[in-house]
Each structure stands twice: as C-alpha cells, then as structure tokens.
Design a protein around this motif. Sequence first.
Motif, PDB file in Angstrom:
ATOM      1  N   PRO A   1      93.676  41.124 -23.191  1.00  0.00           N
ATOM      2  CA  PRO A   1      92.432  41.222 -22.415  1.00  0.00           C
ATOM      3  C   PRO A   1      92.584  40.651 -21.008  1.00  0.00           C
ATOM      4  CG  PRO A   1      92.271  39.469 -24.056  1.00  0.00           C
ATOM      5  CD  PRO A   1      93.529  40.215 -24.347  1.00  0.00           C
ATOM      6  N   THR A   2      92.628  41.524 -20.031  1.00  0.00           N
ATOM      7  CA  THR A   2      92.773  41.130 -18.636  1.00  0.00           C
ATOM      8  C   THR A   2      92.190  42.246 -17.772  1.00  0.00           C
ATOM      9  OG1 THR A   2      94.379  40.425 -16.960  1.00  0.00           O
ATOM     10  CG2 THR A   2      95.080  42.170 -18.453  1.00  0.00           C
ATOM     11  N   PRO A   3      91.639  41.936 -16.619  1.00  0.00           N
ATOM     12  CA  PRO A   3      91.093  42.989 -15.757  1.00  0.00           C
ATOM     13  C   PRO A   3      92.170  44.016 -15.378  1.00  0.00           C
ATOM     14  CG  PRO A   3      90.343  40.832 -15.027  1.00  0.00           C
ATOM     15  CD  PRO A   3      91.386  40.586 -16.071  1.00  0.00           C
TER      16      PRO A   3
ATOM     17  N   GLY B   1      90.502  27.565 -15.269  1.00  0.00           N
ATOM     18  CA  GLY B   1      90.146  28.347 -14.098  1.00  0.00           C
ATOM     19  C   GLY B   1      90.700  29.755 -14.149  1.00  0.00           C
ATOM     20  N   ASN B   2      91.640  29.981 -15.071  1.00  0.00           N
ATOM     21  CA  ASN B   2      92.312  31.274 -15.167  1.00  0.00           C
ATOM     22  C   ASN B   2      91.918  32.073 -16.399  1.00  0.00           C
ATOM     23  OD1 ASN B   2      93.647  31.243 -12.750  1.00  0.00           O
ATOM     24  ND2 ASN B   2      95.532  30.373 -13.565  1.00  0.00           N
ATOM     25  N   VAL B   3      90.752  31.789 -16.929  1.00  0.00           N
ATOM     26  CA  VAL B   3      90.153  32.634 -17.961  1.00  0.00           C
ATOM     27  C   VAL B   3      88.694  32.825 -17.568  1.00  0.00           C
ATOM     28  CG1 VAL B   3      89.663  30.650 -19.452  1.00  0.00           C
ATOM     29  CG2 VAL B   3      89.708  32.954 -20.434  1.00  0.00           C
TER      30      VAL B   3
ATOM     31  N   HIS C   1      82.919  39.208 -23.362  1.00  0.00           N
ATOM     32  CA  HIS C   1      84.368  39.303 -23.480  1.00  0.00           C
ATOM     33  C   HIS C   1      85.029  38.290 -22.555  1.00  0.00           C
ATOM     34  CE1 HIS C   1      83.828  43.045 -25.704  1.00  0.00           C
ATOM     35  NE2 HIS C   1      83.024  43.462 -24.730  1.00  0.00           N
ATOM     36  N   ASP C   2      86.177  37.788 -22.984  1.00  0.00           N
ATOM     37  CA  ASP C   2      86.948  36.830 -22.204  1.00  0.00           C
ATOM     38  C   ASP C   2      88.228  37.512 -21.707  1.00  0.00           C
ATOM     39  OD1 ASP C   2      85.024  34.953 -22.986  1.00  0.00           O
ATOM     40  OD2 ASP C   2      86.216  34.307 -24.720  1.00  0.00           O
ATOM     41  N   TYR C   3      88.638  37.170 -20.477  1.00  0.00           N
ATOM     42  CA  TYR C   3      89.792  37.819 -19.857  1.00  0.00           C
ATOM     43  C   TYR C   3      90.700  36.769 -19.226  1.00  0.00           C
ATOM     44  CZ  TYR C   3      86.592  41.857 -19.899  1.00  0.00           C
ATOM     45  OH  TYR C   3      85.691  42.839 -20.254  1.00  0.00           O
TER      46      TYR C   3
END
Length: 280
Positions: free
Chosen positions: A61-63, A169-171, A177-179
């Motif tokens: 899960p990431t943009p 800071g990097n999630v 939803h979490d990315y």
Amino acid sequence: MTPKQINLSDWTHFGGGGQGDSYNHKTDPKLMLKLFLAEYPVKAVTDELEIAQRIYDLGIPTPKPGEFVMADGRPGIVFERIQNKKSFSRAYADDSSLLGELASRFAKIGRQLHATKADREHFTSMHKLFRFYLDEDPILTEEHRELCERALALIPEGDTCVHGDFHIGNVITDGQHDYLIDLGTFGYGRPEWDLSMFWFVSNMTPAYKTDELFHLTPEQMQIFWSAFADEYYGDKRPADDAFLPMFAPYIVLRTLFFDVSCGGRDPIPPKVRDGLAELI
C-alpha cells in the motif's frame, strides 16, 4: 531518465522534511509533488521513483508514482494524491487519544513488511546502500569512517523487505487506508534497519527537530515508540535499556544517512558518536 520541467507556481506548498518539500497541484486534486533539495542527488530521486513503481506493482500500500520532474533546479516526483490524508505523526499530534490505535496499525504494517521476502534482483541490500553512503559522505572523518566500518561488519545480512526510513512521518492515512511513503531507501536486510531508525528518531532527535518534522515533543515521540514496541514485539519485547546496545551499529550507520541525504546540514554531535563507539 529525463525530467519533465514544471512550473512551481502551479503547486501549493503544504509540508516539508529533511529531504525537501511537498506540494499539492492547484487545479488537479489527484496530484501531489515531492520536491527534493537542490543538492539532493538526482540519481537518488530517479532510483526512488523506480523503486516506488516496483513496490506499487507488488501490491504494497503506497501512493501510485507518476513522473520524474524538475522545478526551479530541484528534482522531484509526482505522485497520486491521497485525499484528506494525514501522517500518523500529525494524526497523533492532533489527537493524542489515537495513540494506541495508531501504534497498533503502525506495528501491523511493520510486521507485515518485515515478514515479506524481498526480490533481490530489483531491490538493493541495506549493506550495499550504506556502503554507498560510506563512500559518499561529504563530512566523514577518518575516525568516523573506521567506526562505520566496524558497525557494518557487525550487522548480518538479511532478506526481508525494509522501508529504510521507517517512522511515523512516513506513513499516511485517509481514515480508511494506510500508505507507506518516502520509499527512496526501500530495500532488503534485517528488520533492525527499520526498527533502529524509528527508535533513533523517537529517542535521540532534539526537540526543535521533532517539532519541525513530526509536530511532536520528544516525550510524545518516546511514548509512541514504547506503544509501538509493545505491539510489534508482543511478549518478546526487549527492555527499554536493551534497545540502544541492540541498535548501536545501525544507529552509527544512520549518521551516514543524515550526513549524505541532508548534505551535512545535520551532523551528529561528536559526543553521541563517542557513546556509540563505546557500545560497539
């Protein structure tokens, strides 16, 4: 990879960090821009874009990543914009009652990531990455080089996925939803590469930096780390005073990360390096 030239006047600044700034497009709500510092290595930016695409293709899960761009002499990457997003650090800063829920979700993300075997053909080992940092550090002294060499030799190789810059800071989350974001140092190795990073920023970052980067006090960062550790380790959680000796070799090498990625703007104080040297 040739960058697309863009006009920064088309974008609205909304945040920043140690490596650069973030912008939203003024007319297209589906786009955001991660714009790096002018001195940040262009290859590191293009590597981050390629890695981000591979990670996205794996279903992590990431943009969704987009184009490699240049604005005002600064390299950047356009990403899918997650609507109504907040970083976990901002969400915790805005509502401290979310501590338990956010710590549990972040621990779940970490455990899932660290249970995933990496594709060694397409991702870089953390040993190789930090060897690059060791060779490229702009302010490295011979004393520090020797210390880093000893630290790297102490760390066994690993084969699980690691984020590389793992902290709250990097999630980000849109509420449903979490990315994971900022994937430029994604690779493979031992989970301690990630865990030591989060411990380091939670327990050894000065107050002005925790406020600037995370919108939190050092005490709040330490509280979040402790809640995260409870969830991540479960009944195998180490004692609080065991983390620094366990993470010392990784933290020594993290000084390279900050020296290189921040262009030497945030060197680690000599007394901190001396203390880590004693542990190693």
